[in-house]
Design an enzyme around this catalytic site. Structure first.
Site, mmCIF file in Angstrom:
data_model
loop_
_atom_site.group_PDB
_atom_site.id
_atom_site.type_symbol
_atom_site.label_atom_id
_atom_site.label_comp_id
_atom_site.label_asym_id
_atom_site.label_seq_id
_atom_site.Cartn_x
_atom_site.Cartn_y
_atom_site.Cartn_z
ATOM 1 N N CYS A 1 -31.656 -4.484 -31.290
ATOM 2 C CA CYS A 1 -31.037 -5.774 -30.580
ATOM 3 C C CYS A 1 -31.906 -6.756 -30.784
ATOM 4 C CB CYS A 1 -30.751 -5.117 -29.172
ATOM 5 S SG CYS A 1 -29.896 -3.553 -29.323
ATOM 6 N N HIS B 1 -32.982 -11.183 -22.234
ATOM 7 C CA HIS B 1 -32.593 -10.280 -22.878
ATOM 8 C C HIS B 1 -31.108 -9.553 -21.964
ATOM 9 C CE1 HIS B 1 -31.588 -7.171 -25.983
ATOM 10 N NE2 HIS B 1 -32.157 -6.447 -25.233
ATOM 11 N N GLU C 1 -37.301 -6.262 -17.151
ATOM 12 C CA GLU C 1 -37.403 -7.621 -17.707
ATOM 13 C C GLU C 1 -37.461 -8.500 -16.534
ATOM 14 O OE1 GLU C 1 -33.909 -9.166 -19.725
ATOM 15 O OE2 GLU C 1 -35.252 -10.787 -20.687
ATOM 16 N N LYS D 1 -25.037 -12.610 -21.893
ATOM 17 C CA LYS D 1 -24.362 -11.225 -22.053
ATOM 18 C C LYS D 1 -23.208 -11.036 -21.218
ATOM 19 C CE LYS D 1 -27.858 -8.896 -24.940
ATOM 20 N NZ LYS D 1 -29.129 -9.828 -24.745
ATOM 21 N N HIS E 1 -23.034 -7.796 -25.681
ATOM 22 C CA HIS E 1 -24.079 -7.505 -26.370
ATOM 23 C C HIS E 1 -23.729 -7.028 -27.995
ATOM 24 C CE1 HIS E 1 -28.103 -6.388 -27.656
ATOM 25 N NE2 HIS E 1 -28.343 -5.331 -26.598
ATOM 26 N N PHE F 1 -34.168 -1.414 -29.192
ATOM 27 C CA PHE F 1 -34.390 0.091 -29.099
ATOM 28 C C PHE F 1 -35.503 0.336 -30.235
ATOM 29 C CE2 PHE F 1 -29.883 1.880 -27.724
ATOM 30 C CZ PHE F 1 -30.302 1.571 -26.313
#
Lengths: 85, 404
Positions: free
Chosen positions: B161, B301, B312, B329, B334, B393
């Site tokens: 991502c 993110h 985050e 998002k 996403h 990831f």
């Protein structure tokens, strides 16, 4: 034109997004912007539709549609003869 | 700041619309795009954010469906827009000095699934000769080179991502090291396929708010329960600032810094202390020559997963707690490997217009998120320095710093 020619034309129109009006017996695959990868794909589709094994180099991008139809028809006939014997 | 790179062109193809203008309008209005997806019917999670009314024949060209997976089609559409937006003409540029770097996490997964199904159902004779060129992820950069005559360095980055942000960071290096004069950098992904969506669902990563899909992607909200899968492409035209000024190009914003790191913690969970993310952020700020207190705004993110958003947020509070924060998002979902590039594009627009888009669906901010998260409506503010966070990831972190 032959049955095989008509069959190829139908395939080009239905599976390869070629305009029917563009196709003439003397036009080449190159003219239709179909490169060697497309031709491999076309032969795979023909092969699978007819249930006949075709040589990978049964046609080249510089062949006309008419010539490719002849080459394929020859192999189909040979396969049929081999099957009958 | 001589190392800053100018963003002279932008192309966006997102669930919010095809093109920069359509995307801007929808993202800045904060209107979510998630919906039940008939292509996913019958699966445990059937919500997605898809690019609306995308017509490959019209946007990419005849026969593109036969030769390209959707992720490539989306990228070409974005790249063509970006190059025109930059006022560049591939017919006249020196293609040898034009590079292409595109982030992609998955590749042609829909093609892969369809061809695998054909093989299992009807045998190997039914497998397409175009399977391999359609599925390999690097083909997206190859197609952009062919379409635009760009013969400089050409590659695809895969950091899940964060892939799109990693691509932009790599592009900055190509320009700073004078290997290119122009780089088309961004990301592309079309991962809304039955197998991929189910895989994410089985991990527990996706929102299961099936009865209210528009509210499913809700970053930083107390009621968030996972992300909504999206898709799209974003391409930025990057040039050295001096070159951009020399040719009189309009500079939308500058990408001034890049930082990257690895968590070395867990396959999928972020480091709970956000150590890797903080390291990447501090490196990006140092690269840009600015300090944590200079940060006006962060495009987070912000995936809308319980774990990501709180980790985050605590990291951001510690480093630059005074900055406004948003997660786009909430609107577009996403887009995995494209997400970092889409958010880089949206952060560019945020800097350019000094207007921060709202985080959709932020009705009740999670008390653990002690930040000024912009909600409900776009907020006009000074945006001299903006950060775009991307975490993948695998623990891969990529942070970009944009300046006005």
């Amino acid at each position: 034109m032959s049955d095989m020619y008509d069959r190829l034309v139908d395939l080009l129109v239905t599976r390869f997004e070629v305009d029917r009006a563009e196709i003439k017996p003397g036009i080449t695959f190159e003219d239709l912007e179909m490169d060697s990868l497309f031709l491999v794909e076309l032969l795979l589709v023909v092969q699978s539709d007819l249930g006949v094994k075709l040589d990978e180099d049964s046609a080249s991008p510089r062949d006309t549609i008419e010539r490719a139809a002849e080459l394929i028809a020859e192999q189909v006939n040979e396969a049929a003869a081999a099957g009958a014997s | 700041m001589a190392r800053a790179i100018a963003v002279t062109g932008l192309g966006l193809v997102t669930p919010a619309g095809i093109g920069v203008d359509a995307t801007y309008e929808r993202v800045w209005s904060g209107s979510p795009t998630a919906t039940r997806d008939p292509d996913l019917a019958g699966l445990p999670v059937d919500i997605s954010c898809k690019v609306p009314e995308f017509d490959p024949g019209k946007h990419v060209g005849k026969r593109s469906n036969l030769t390209m997976d959707r992720f490539v089609q989306l990228a070409i559409t974005a790249a063509v827009e970006a190059v025109a937006d930059a006022g560049l003409d591939p017919a006249t540029w020196d293609g040898a000095r034009v590079g292409v770097v595109v982030g992609c996490g998955l590749g042609g997964v829909s093609t892969w699934e369809m061809q695998h199904r054909a093989m299992l159902q009807a045998g190997p004779d039914k497998v397409s000769a175009l399977l391999i060129p359609m599925l390999v992820p690097n083909m997206v950069a190859g197609h952009l080179a062919m379409r635009l005559g760009a013969t400089g360095p050409n590659f695809v980055t895969a950091t899940a991502c964060a892939s799109g942000a990693t691509a932009i960071g790599a592009a900055m290096s190509l320009l700073r090291e004078d290997q290119c004069d122009i780089v088309l950098a961004g990301g592309a992904e079309a991962g809304v396929s039955p197998l991929i969506v189910t895989g994410f669902a089985q991990m527990g990563a996706l929102s299961r708010r099936l009865d209210d899909p528009a509210a499913a992607s809700r970053p930083f909200d107390a009621g968030r329960d996972g992300f909504v899968i999206g898709e799209g492409a974003s391409i930025l035209v990057l040039e050295r600032e001096s070159d951009a000024h020399a040719r009189g190009a309009r500079v939308r914003a500058k990408v001034a810094g890049y930082g990257a790191s690895a968590d070395a913690h867990h396959m999928t969970a972020p480091d709970p202390q956000g150590r890797g993310a903080r390291k990447a952020l501090l490196a990006a700020l140092a690269d840009a020559g600015v300090g944590p207190d200079d940060v006006d705004h962060v495009n987070a993110h912000g995936t809308s997963t319980p774990l990501n958003d709180v980790a985050e947020a605590s990291m951001l509070r510690e480093v630059c707690g005074g900055a406004t924060v948003t997660s786009t998002k909430g609107v577009v979902g996403h887009a995995l490997g494209a997400a970092g590039a889409i958010e880089a594009g949206l952060t560019t627009l945020t800097v350019q217009h000094a207007l921060v888009p709202p985080t959709a669906n932020l009705d009740s901010q999670d008390p653990a998120v002690e930040l000024d998260v912009v909600a409900k409506a776009a907020r006009a503010q000074r945006v001299g320095v903006a950060v775009s966070n991307s975490f993948g990831f695998g623990g891969q972190n990529a942070v970009l710093v944009f300046t006005a």
